[in-house]
Design a protein around this motif. Structure first.
Motif, PDB file in Angstrom:
ATOM      1  N   HIS A  10     -21.332   4.028   6.997  1.00  0.00           N
ATOM      2  CA  HIS A  10     -20.556   5.247   6.733  1.00  0.00           C
ATOM      3  C   HIS A  10     -19.437   5.400   7.759  1.00  0.00           C
ATOM      4  N   HIS A  11     -19.741   5.090   9.008  1.00  0.00           N
ATOM      5  CA  HIS A  11     -18.726   5.197  10.055  1.00  0.00           C
ATOM      6  C   HIS A  11     -17.575   4.235   9.796  1.00  0.00           C
ATOM      7  N   GLU A  12     -17.897   3.016   9.388  1.00  0.00           N
ATOM      8  CA  GLU A  12     -16.845   2.042   9.094  1.00  0.00           C
ATOM      9  C   GLU A  12     -16.000   2.488   7.901  1.00  0.00           C
ATOM     10  N   ASN A  13     -16.637   3.114   6.916  1.00  0.00           N
ATOM     11  CA  ASN A  13     -15.893   3.601   5.752  1.00  0.00           C
ATOM     12  C   ASN A  13     -14.924   4.719   6.133  1.00  0.00           C
ATOM     13  N   MET A  14     -15.262   5.478   7.180  1.00  0.00           N
ATOM     14  CA  MET A  14     -14.436   6.599   7.618  1.00  0.00           C
ATOM     15  C   MET A  14     -13.397   6.192   8.660  1.00  0.00           C
ATOM     16  N   LYS A  15     -13.554   5.026   9.246  1.00  0.00           N
ATOM     17  CA  LYS A  15     -12.782   4.650  10.433  1.00  0.00           C
ATOM     18  C   LYS A  15     -11.275   4.635  10.193  1.00  0.00           C
ATOM     19  N   SER A  16     -10.837   4.013   9.098  1.00  0.00           N
ATOM     20  CA  SER A  16      -9.397   3.908   8.857  1.00  0.00           C
ATOM     21  C   SER A  16      -8.767   5.280   8.677  1.00  0.00           C
ATOM     22  N   PHE A  17      -9.477   6.191   7.993  1.00  0.00           N
ATOM     23  CA  PHE A  17      -8.952   7.542   7.804  1.00  0.00           C
ATOM     24  C   PHE A  17      -8.877   8.277   9.138  1.00  0.00           C
ATOM     25  N   MET A  18      -9.921   8.165   9.960  1.00  0.00           N
ATOM     26  CA  MET A  18      -9.942   8.861  11.248  1.00  0.00           C
ATOM     27  C   MET A  18      -8.862   8.325  12.178  1.00  0.00           C
ATOM     28  N   ASP A  19      -8.667   6.998  12.191  1.00  0.00           N
ATOM     29  CA  ASP A  19      -7.640   6.417  13.050  1.00  0.00           C
ATOM     30  C   ASP A  19      -6.246   6.881  12.662  1.00  0.00           C
ATOM     31  N   GLY A  20      -6.040   7.106  11.369  1.00  0.00           N
ATOM     32  CA  GLY A  20      -4.724   7.533  10.921  1.00  0.00           C
ATOM     33  C   GLY A  20      -4.506   9.035  10.982  1.00  0.00           C
ATOM     34  N   THR A  21      -5.572   9.796  11.211  1.00  0.00           N
ATOM     35  CA  THR A  21      -5.474  11.258  11.196  1.00  0.00           C
ATOM     36  C   THR A  21      -5.648  11.869  12.586  1.00  0.00           C
ATOM     37  N   PHE A  22      -6.607  11.333  13.346  1.00  0.00           N
ATOM     38  CA  PHE A  22      -6.908  11.896  14.660  1.00  0.00           C
ATOM     39  C   PHE A  22      -6.465  10.922  15.747  1.00  0.00           C
ATOM     40  N   SER A  23      -6.182  11.457  16.919  1.00  0.00           N
ATOM     41  CA  SER A  23      -5.787  10.597  18.033  1.00  0.00           C
ATOM     42  C   SER A  23      -7.001   9.858  18.584  1.00  0.00           C
ATOM     43  N   LYS A  24      -6.744   8.714  19.185  1.00  0.00           N
ATOM     44  CA  LYS A  24      -7.816   7.915  19.767  1.00  0.00           C
ATOM     45  C   LYS A  24      -8.552   8.695  20.840  1.00  0.00           C
ATOM     46  N   GLU A  25      -7.805   9.490  21.603  1.00  0.00           N
ATOM     47  CA  GLU A  25      -8.404  10.241  22.706  1.00  0.00           C
ATOM     48  C   GLU A  25      -9.368  11.306  22.189  1.00  0.00           C
ATOM     49  N   HIS A  26      -8.967  12.014  21.127  1.00  0.00           N
ATOM     50  CA  HIS A  26      -9.850  13.039  20.562  1.00  0.00           C
ATOM     51  C   HIS A  26     -11.117  12.407  19.974  1.00  0.00           C
ATOM     52  N   LEU A  27     -10.960  11.270  19.320  1.00  0.00           N
ATOM     53  CA  LEU A  27     -12.131  10.574  18.777  1.00  0.00           C
ATOM     54  C   LEU A  27     -13.053  10.106  19.890  1.00  0.00           C
ATOM     55  N   THR A  28     -12.471   9.662  20.999  1.00  0.00           N
ATOM     56  CA  THR A  28     -13.271   9.207  22.137  1.00  0.00           C
ATOM     57  C   THR A  28     -14.060  10.356  22.741  1.00  0.00           C
ATOM     58  N   LEU A  29     -13.423  11.511  22.896  1.00  0.00           N
ATOM     59  CA  LEU A  29     -14.108  12.679  23.457  1.00  0.00           C
ATOM     60  C   LEU A  29     -15.251  13.134  22.550  1.00  0.00           C
ATOM     61  N   PHE A  30     -14.989  13.191  21.247  1.00  0.00           N
ATOM     62  CA  PHE A  30     -16.031  13.611  20.311  1.00  0.00           C
ATOM     63  C   PHE A  30     -17.164  12.586  20.270  1.00  0.00           C
ATOM     64  N   GLY A  31     -16.798  11.293  20.265  1.00  0.00           N
ATOM     65  CA  GLY A  31     -17.812  10.242  20.247  1.00  0.00           C
ATOM     66  C   GLY A  31     -18.692  10.269  21.489  1.00  0.00           C
TER      67      GLY A  31
END
Length: 286
Positions: A120-141
């Motif tokens: 599921h994470h891999e299916n969402m990855k391309s959308f998240m990379d194009g919508t959210f910044s890497k830094e925000h994803l890192t903080l949430f992760g």
């Protein structure tokens, strides 16, 4: 962002959340013997798998940079890589709850659910990379990782308490409390230990608990130290990108004033700089 990609992301996010919940329920039941009604949980997990199968068979795939929409090729690709996990998980889930409950099957199901979680994470990855910044994803992760580690370590600390009557549950006088109270205290101990706060109100009372504490202190604090470093780097990068954008907008504003550019063109210029900054960030992430 298209409506289709947004809907696909929402579906995958929903499936991911349900999968996390099912894993959490199975782990709680196997350690705390909470007496949960697992029929709704099993139905939810099976429906999640079936919906994911439907998504997999109705989503275009990309091979060697080429988009493939042929359903027969998509089906063969699904059978080759994912059908085994889905079929086994459906069988194990049904067997675990409706035919012959078995702890080993529960563990197998949890492992397979973790595989689904990553899918599921891999299916969402391309959308998240194009919508959210890497830094925000890192903080949430990092935050999610901390909660996951705390959950595992909390279960470990509770599990070893049954090895002796002299344990930390009796020490804090919750040995006769309900499972949810004991779970909250277990998570509380795990988080305070991982983040190196350590109030000392919950301490190991036998050798087995001491071994768990040693393990948590070595592994947990190492992971937490790495997380702090990653978070610091992410915050620094966010600040740098913001300062760069502010500088570029300031230069554009000075140019507009110097050459008496009308407000409409000035707005379009600043909007272009902002959007270009987002595009550059997206390409750097990918």
């Amino acid at each position: 962002m298209t409506k289709l990609s947004l809907r696909y992301f929402i579906v995958q996010l929903t499936l991911l959340i349900i999968t996390v919940y099912v894993i959490w329920c199975w782990s709680i039941e196997s350690i705390f013997q909470s007496g949960m009604n697992f029929i709704p949980i099993t139905v939810a997990s099976m429906l999640t798998i079936l919906v994911d199968i439907g998504c997999s068979l109705n989503t275009a795939i990309v091979e060697k940079g080429k988009e493939i929409r042929n359903r027969w090729i998509i089906f063969k690709r699904y059978v080759k890589w994912r059908v085994y996990v889905d079929v086994v998980l459906l069988l194990v889930a049904a067997t675990h709850n409706f035919i012959a409950p078995n702890e080993i099957m529960g563990i197998v199901a949890s492992v397979l659910l973790f595989i689904k979680l990553f899918q599921h994470h891999e299916n969402m990855k391309s959308f998240m990379d194009g919508t959210f910044s890497k830094e925000h994803l890192t903080l949430f992760g990092s935050f999610v990782l901390l909660l996951g580690i705390a959950h595992v370590f909390g279960l470990m600390m509770f599990a070893v308490s049954s090895a002796s009557d002299k344990n930390w549950l009796a020490f804090v006088r919750i040995d006769n409390e309900a499972w949810d109270t004991q779970y909250i205290y277990s998570i509380y101990w795990a988080i305070t230990t991982i983040v190196t706060v350590g109030y000392g109100d919950i301490t190991p009372q036998n050798k087995y608990e001491v071994l768990v504490v040693i393990l948590v202190e070595i592994i947990g604090t190492s992971i937490f130290g790495y997380m702090i470093n990653v978070i610091g780097m992410s915050l620094t990068e966010m600040k740098r990108e913001r300062e760069t954008l502010d500088h570029e907008l300031s230069v554009a504003d000075k140019i507009c004033k110097c050459f008496n550019i009308n407000s409409d063109l000035a707005y379009r210029m600043k909007n272009f700089i902002t959007n270009n900054h987002k595009v550059d960030r997206t390409f750097s992430v990918q």
